[in-house]
Design a protein around this motif. Structure first.
Motif, short mmCIF file in Angstrom:
data_model
loop_
_atom_site.label_atom_id
_atom_site.label_comp_id
_atom_site.label_asym_id
_atom_site.label_seq_id
_atom_site.Cartn_x
_atom_site.Cartn_y
_atom_site.Cartn_z
N UNK A 44 7.23 -11.97 -14.87
CA UNK A 44 8.45 -12.38 -14.19
C UNK A 44 9.19 -11.22 -13.52
N UNK A 45 9.05 -10.00 -14.05
CA UNK A 45 9.71 -8.85 -13.46
C UNK A 45 8.98 -7.59 -13.88
N UNK A 46 8.98 -6.59 -13.01
CA UNK A 46 8.26 -5.35 -13.30
C UNK A 46 9.03 -4.19 -12.69
N UNK A 87 0.37 -13.12 -6.79
CA UNK A 87 1.33 -12.05 -7.06
C UNK A 87 2.73 -12.64 -7.26
N UNK A 88 3.46 -12.12 -8.23
CA UNK A 88 4.80 -12.62 -8.53
C UNK A 88 5.90 -11.59 -8.27
N UNK A 89 5.61 -10.30 -8.44
CA UNK A 89 6.62 -9.26 -8.28
C UNK A 89 5.92 -7.93 -8.09
N UNK A 90 6.65 -6.94 -7.58
CA UNK A 90 6.05 -5.62 -7.33
C UNK A 90 7.15 -4.57 -7.28
N UNK A 92 2.06 1.51 -6.30
CA UNK A 92 2.68 0.19 -6.30
C UNK A 92 2.17 -0.63 -7.48
N UNK A 93 3.12 -1.14 -8.29
CA UNK A 93 2.78 -2.05 -9.38
C UNK A 93 2.92 -3.49 -8.89
N UNK A 94 1.96 -4.33 -9.28
CA UNK A 94 1.98 -5.74 -8.89
C UNK A 94 1.75 -6.59 -10.13
N UNK A 95 2.62 -7.57 -10.37
CA UNK A 95 2.44 -8.51 -11.47
C UNK A 95 1.92 -9.84 -10.97
N UNK A 96 1.23 -10.60 -11.85
CA UNK A 96 0.55 -11.83 -11.43
C UNK A 96 0.91 -12.99 -12.35
N UNK A 97 0.62 -14.18 -11.86
CA UNK A 97 0.93 -15.40 -12.61
C UNK A 97 0.10 -15.51 -13.88
N UNK A 98 -1.09 -14.94 -13.91
CA UNK A 98 -1.95 -15.03 -15.09
C UNK A 98 -1.65 -13.97 -16.13
#
Length: 614
Positions: free
Chosen positions: A153-155, A101-104, A118-124
């Protein structure tokens, strides 16, 4: 590793610091982290990010906190400064395999005591929508990585829309999603929708509406962060190419830009009244840019390494009423500025990739809350407080005062130096503000020979011509010569390190003027051409690089790469006692249900799986 802040030993981590409001104290029993504090390689993991949401459940602790540590994502009840957290009982915990996970970001429009989104962004490159209260798996976007293969990188949820969100990637592209629409089984085909200097916007060319609704291509290199203005009309984007670009989100028009003194820009934040933007990056500086005047009004020197997060503190900004009275964080007006939540219509039409207006949220100014300094408001902000953290493990607090904001253009600037109880007017010197001694300034920016060409823009609404130079300040020649001889400790930026597997950028982006030199203009003034702020507070507060900074009503929250989230109580907010943190042995006998879920990616050998604990 960075050295000390004010006073103390060289590597001593501070537990309190003093400002004009009083003493901020670290609350060790309010610390959040993994239930088992085992050493791990923080350098190999993604930055620890923190998100908050208020569920309004009527209890004494309505706030919830989410943070990521390595491959794990935690969701707890946040019990402010007066109570300790029970780390052995998270509301939700997820362990991901194959990605980080990178950001949420929480959806503040659709929230209840029984459900949050909740939104979660990932490295892939994937994006997941989950409900950590109901412990549902949720939806996965860009699952096959057909839209973008690079790191998120951002969400952010788009202001005013309950179902649309914006995602940026290290490929230098941003995508608008509707959480109710599918992404499609094939790679999307795009058609040009709008373009401008250094950016272009596309829509999907399909018979049926699908995600992404829009594709933004901005600048060159990774998009490191973006932020919507508090008035919900504008979008600020910072990129690895060193540019801040500000857009009118609804009309998709570029309103202004700024170039960093050196290297890429990493973080951005708006002032509570949407008048100023503070930026940090690889030049070790914090830069304040005036949205109204379209120019840099000052820079701040205090960090010894890259600035990773900047944030305004609306609770300690000074507001002056029409009668001239001043008041600070305990007053109702400041609280309203900090906690304002506009009331939006929840009827958001399904986006259509081929028409303009209906597929973006319409930001109606009539529904925008009244802010200090805004039309119709009886008060104005005269001093802005903002903070910054960096990879040097330092927390810096800054005051942007009215005398700096109202500095005229093209005149030699003077500064007021405050030492103890004496005040003196310094003329013909490099402007310096706030209270730290000059010897404590931590400047790692050097030569004026840094190339600043490319990505230059002319704006009709700018108050000055972009080619007009600031008047040279009266600085001694010896100081100028010494500055010319300095060399930055890093002689390269990371702009060229973007993922090669990213989708190729379109040729429809109009090339920017590569001839114009920005150094010495309002877009990138020299160091001696703008006032230099010095921090009110500059303290070492962690053993690893800092990654998150949040200003709340009762406290300041920081997080470091070690996976520790700290709470700093504001003056007068410390309770009489705190409960003891439960030990891991206290969880004996608690039943744990483990569910494992696997989601297929583009290649059969590449999978993402996560474990839910309930």
């Amino acid at each position: 590793m960075a050295s000390q802040g004010e006073g103390g030993g060289k590597d001593e981590i501070k537990t309190h610091f003093v400002t004009r409001e009083g003493t901020y104290k670290l609350m060790p029993l309010s610390e959040y982290s993994k239930p088992t504090r085992v050493p791990y390689n923080g350098q190999a993991n993604t930055p620890v990010k923190v998100s908050f949401i208020n569920v309004n459940d009527g209890s004494g602790s309505p706030d919830r906190i989410c943070f990521n540590v390595g491959r794990e994502l935690y969701f707890y009840v946040y019990k402010d400064v007066k109570k300790a957290a029970d780390l052995t009982k998270p509301i939700d915990k997820r362990i991901y395999k194959g990605t980080f996970p990178t950001c949420h970001d929480f959806n503040s429009l659709l929230v209840s005591p029984d459900s949050v989104r909740l939104l979660v962004g990932f490295t892939a490159g994937q994006v997941q929508l989950i409900d950590p209260i109901k412990k549902e798996i949720g939806k996965l976007y860009n699952e096959e990585r057909l839209i973008d293969k690079t790191k998120v990188t951002s969400i952010r949820w788009i202001p005013g829309s309950p179902n649309q969100f914006l995602v940026s990637h290290s490929s230098g592209q941003m995508y608008v999603y509707n959480e109710e629409l599918p992404c499609g089984p094939t790679p999307p085909h795009y058609q040009l929708f709008k373009q401008g200097d250094g950016f272009a916007v596309y829509t999907c060319k399909t018979k049926s509406t699908r995600n992404p609704l829009y594709r933004w291509v901005v600048g060159q290199g990774a998009i490191n962060e973006f932020a919507f203005s508090p008035c919900c009309k504008y979008l600020a984007v910072v990129s690895q190419d060193g540019y801040l670009r500000v857009f009118n989100y609804d009309s998709m028009e570029l309103l202004g830009s700024m170039k960093s003194y050196f290297g890429g820009l990493l973080c951005v934040c708006w002032s509570p009244d949407s008048k100023f933007i503070v930026i940090g990056g690889e030049d070790d500086l914090v830069t304040v840019w005036s949205f109204q005047e379209k120019r840099v009004i000052c820079r701040g020197q205090g960090h010894r390494s890259w600035v990773s997060v900047v944030a305004f503190d609306p609770h300690t900004s000074i507001v002056c009423g029409v009668e001239g009275s001043e008041f600070t964080s305990t007053d109702e007006d400041i609280h309203n500025v900090a906690s304002h939540k506009p009331r939006w219509d929840l009827h958001d039409g399904v986006a259509n990739g081929g028409t303009q207006g209906s597929n973006r949220n319409s930001l109606d100014s009539s529904r925008t809350p009244s802010l200090p300094n805004s039309p119709g408001s009886s008060s104005c902000i005269t001093t802005y407080r903002f903070g910054s953290i960096g990879q040097d493990t330092m927390l810096c607090l800054w005051d942007l005062t009215e005398d700096i904001v109202k500095q005229p253009i093209g005149r030699s600037r003077t500064s007021v130096l405050i030492t103890g109880n004496s005040t003196s007017l310094s003329i013909n010197t490099l402007p310096r503000c706030n209270s730290l001694q000059h010897s404590q300034k931590m400047n790692s920016v050097g030569s004026n020979d840094v190339a600043a060409d490319g990505h230059a823009h002319h704006f009709a609404n700018s108050t000055v011509n972009a080619t007009t130079k600031f008047a040279t300040l009266s600085v001694t020649e010896s100081r100028k010569e010494s500055q010319d001889k300095k060399e930055h400790k890093r002689n390269f930026s990371l702009a060229s390190r973007s993922d090669k597997s990213s989708a190729p950028k379109s040729n429809h982006i109009r090339p920017v003027d590569d001839v114009m030199k920005l150094l010495g203009t309002c877009s990138c003034p020299r160091l001696e051409e703008v006032p230099i702020l010095e921090p009110l507070v500059c303290k070492k507060v962690a053993s690893e690089r800092l990654t998150a900074l949040e200003f709340r009503d009762d406290c300041i929250v920081t997080a470091c790469q070690e996976g520790v989230v700290n709470t700093w109580a504001r003056p007068g907010k410390v309770g009489l006692a705190q409960h003891t943190v439960m030990s891991p042995q206290a969880s004996v006998g608690v039943s744990v249900i483990v569910r494992s879920v696997q989601m297929q990616f583009e290649r059969p050998s590449q999978k993402i799986s996560f474990v839910l604990y309930s």
